[in-house]
Scaffold this active site. Structure first.
Site, PDB file in Angstrom:
ATOM      1  CD  GLU A   1      -4.529  -7.760   1.329  1.00  4.79           C
ATOM      2  OE1 GLU A   1      -5.475  -7.013   1.999  1.00  4.79           O
ATOM      3  OE2 GLU A   1      -3.163  -7.713   1.515  1.00  4.79           O
TER       4      GLU A   1
ATOM      5  CG  ASN B   1      -0.595  -6.689  -1.726  1.00  5.65           C
ATOM      6  OD1 ASN B   1      -0.995  -7.258  -2.532  1.00  5.65           O
ATOM      7  ND2 ASN B   1      -1.154  -6.553  -0.492  1.00  5.65           N
TER       8      ASN B   1
ATOM      9  CG  HIS C   1      -9.984  -5.781   0.577  1.00  6.76           C
ATOM     10  ND1 HIS C   1     -10.129  -6.737   1.435  1.00  6.76           N
ATOM     11  CD2 HIS C   1      -8.271  -5.359   0.751  1.00  6.76           C
ATOM     12  CE1 HIS C   1      -8.923  -7.140   1.862  1.00  6.76           C
ATOM     13  NE2 HIS C   1      -7.973  -6.299   1.589  1.00  6.76           N
TER      14      HIS C   1
ATOM     15  CG  ASP D   1     -12.554  -8.794   1.779  1.00  6.14           C
ATOM     16  OD1 ASP D   1     -12.541  -7.754   0.922  1.00  6.14           O
ATOM     17  OD2 ASP D   1     -12.045  -8.583   3.028  1.00  6.14           O
TER      18      ASP D   1
ATOM     19  CD  GLU E   1      -2.758  -1.680   2.337  1.00  3.33           C
ATOM     20  OE1 GLU E   1      -2.672  -0.796   3.236  1.00  3.33           O
ATOM     21  OE2 GLU E   1      -3.398  -2.401   2.318  1.00  3.33           O
TER      22      GLU E   1
HETATM   23  O1  9MR Z   1      -6.914  -8.375   8.443  1.00  2.00           O
HETATM   24  C1  9MR Z   1      -6.171  -7.456   9.037  1.00  2.00           C
HETATM   25  C2  9MR Z   1      -6.592  -7.151  10.461  1.00  2.00           C
HETATM   26  O2  9MR Z   1      -6.567  -8.169  11.261  1.00  2.00           O
HETATM   27  C3  9MR Z   1      -5.592  -6.035  10.951  1.00  2.00           C
HETATM   28  O3  9MR Z   1      -6.258  -5.733  12.238  1.00  2.00           O
HETATM   29  C4  9MR Z   1      -5.295  -5.124  10.056  1.00  2.00           C
HETATM   30  C5  9MR Z   1      -4.586  -3.822  10.602  1.00  2.00           C
HETATM   31  O4  9MR Z   1      -4.639  -2.865   9.700  1.00  2.00           O
HETATM   32  O5  9MR Z   1      -4.613  -5.427   8.764  1.00  2.00           O
HETATM   33  C6  9MR Z   1      -5.808  -6.458   8.310  1.00  2.00           C
HETATM   34  O6  9MR Z   1      -5.074  -6.765   6.998  1.00  2.00           O
HETATM   35  C7  9MR Z   1      -4.695  -5.760   5.974  1.00  2.00           C
HETATM   36  C8  9MR Z   1      -3.764  -6.462   5.024  1.00  2.00           C
HETATM   37  O7  9MR Z   1      -2.573  -6.787   5.953  1.00  2.00           O
HETATM   38  C9  9MR Z   1      -3.351  -5.117   4.227  1.00  2.00           C
HETATM   39  N1  9MR Z   1      -4.467  -4.917   3.454  1.00  2.00           N
HETATM   40  C10 9MR Z   1      -5.700  -4.409   3.882  1.00  2.00           C
HETATM   41  C11 9MR Z   1      -6.149  -5.546   4.970  1.00  2.00           C
HETATM   42  C12 9MR Z   1      -7.623  -5.236   5.511  1.00  2.00           C
HETATM   43  O8  9MR Z   1      -7.203  -4.168   6.382  1.00  2.00           O
END
Ligand code: 9MR
Length: 369
Positions: free
Chosen positions: A278, A214, A250, A280, A173
């Site tokens: 990722e 990513n 997402h 969903d 990101e």
């Molecule tokens: O799913 C993850 C969640 O449990 C964490 O709290 C969060 C912290 O920001 O990160 C989530 O995963 C993220 C991923 O690492 C990067 N892309 C977005 C995902 C959803 O926020």
């Protein structure tokens, strides 16, 4: 001994050896050894159908839940790659400077190996989930100090998992929604070169791992996708060791599905692998039957997009089930974003994705190894 009793004795010995081997595998996997009878792999698993043409299907894993036999069973049976949802992030692996805790991440790697799965390492550089010792000290550091810390982190983590990670999300990101590089501590202190550096350091530590940039919001044409494309093109022309681009995917069912195939193909045209990392599809709760049909359709379209682009080497869903999904905590009133419900029953979204894969078994372009 007659030939019949000899055969029986031999069969018994083989059976004994196989039982011992199975027991050993269960012990060494370090994961749930007992099968859960309340859940079952689907008749055609996602991994088997996709495997016919070399596509890997993955899931983001909450390592705490691997001790739940039902969770572990579906994770192992249906998927051919796993991504640690949180367990490899900087704040978790190095909570105090210089002290690494690989316990949760190692547990997932062992699980993957015991189940013949590949691992997507996630992630090495991000602006979130950083340790507080770093975020507290960073504003007062010089560029040279921060750069040395970043290099040490990447080198330590990639070296720890050397040979065990298929794809690394090296930088996560890095772009903002407006198409500019995100103004985080990395950009602010180190300038845009931190991205190329991160890829070079990761490559030095494990030359065999596939290195990915990513991001989210690049699934459709737009200012962010164009900026990221131009940036990756530049990295390639400088000879930076980047192997792929990850499309988080997402999505929200209240919007139309993105033209993902066009974007995957465009980035693949740079000579890169691409991956859905990722996926969903969320919606307002409670979801109606019509909402579920829309969500299923969007899931199916994104899987089809990946199937149709030969350089799309993996399709990962973010969280196994709705109970685990990050959506309700982040988007108030929304959820139902995954393939399985709260009690681990496959939803119509699962069947939609499965159908695409089964249909593709004979006609999809074979992924190269
Ligand atoms: O799913 C993850 C969640 O449990 C964490 O709290 C969060 C912290 O920001 O990160 C989530 O995963 C993220 C991923 O690492 C990067 N892309 C977005 C995902 C959803 O926020």
């Amino acid at each position: 001994m007659t030939s019949r009793t000899r055969t029986l004795a031999r069969s018994a010995a083989v059976l004994l050896a196989l039982t011992a081997l199975a027991a050993l595998t269960a012990c060494t996997s370090g994961t749930a050894a007992t099968k859960d009878t309340s859940v079952a792999a689907s008749s055609t698993t996602l991994r088997a159908a996709a495997g016919k043409f070399g596509l890997k299907v993955g899931v983001a894993v909450n390592t705490d839940r691997l001790d739940d036999p039902a969770y572990a069973q579906l994770t192992g049976d249906e998927f051919s790659t796993v991504t640690p949802e949180n367990a490899m992030k900087w704040g978790l692996v190095e909570p105090t400077e210089g002290t690494y805790d690989w316990t949760a991440a190692d547990k997932l790697v062992a699980f993957a190996q015991a189940h013949g799965q590949l691992v997507r390492g996630h992630n090495l550089v991000w602006y979130q989930q950083l340790p507080t010792w770093l975020t507290d000290a960073a504003p007062k550091m010089s560029a040279a100090q921060l750069s040395a810390i970043l290099k040490a982190h990447i080198t330590a983590e990639v070296t720890h998992f050397k040979g065990e990670i298929w794809q690394w999300d090296v930088v996560n990101e890095a772009f903002d929604d407006n198409g500019e590089l995100r103004n985080d501590i990395w950009l602010e202190k180190l300038g845009p070169g931190y991205i190329a550096d991160a890829f070079r350091w990761a490559h030095e530590a494990d030359p065999a791992a596939k290195l990915f940039l990513n991001d989210y919001g690049i699934e459709d044409a737009g200012i962010k996708a164009s900026a990221e494309y131009a940036f990756v093109q530049d990295l390639k022309s400088q000879g930076v060791p980047i192997d792929g681009v990850g499309f988080e995917t997402h999505l929200d069912a209240t919007y139309a599905a993105p033209d993902l195939e066009t974007q995957l193909a465009k980035f693949a045209g740079l000579g890169l692998d691409v991956a859905v990392t990722e996926a969903d599809v969320r919606d307002q709760l409670p979801v109606s039957k019509a909402d579920v049909a829309t969500q299923s359709d969007i899931f199916a379209q994104t899987m089809q997009a990946c199937v149709d682009v030969p350089q799309c080497i993996s399709y990962t869903v973010w969280d196994l089930d709705d109970k685990d999904s990050w959506i309700p905590q982040t988007f108030s009133g929304e959820g139902a974003a995954t393939l399985y419900d709260d009690s681990l029953k496959p939803k119509p979204q699962f069947t939609a994705v499965q159908k695409v894969l089964v249909k593709a078994e004979k006609s999809a372009p074979q992924r190269s190894k």
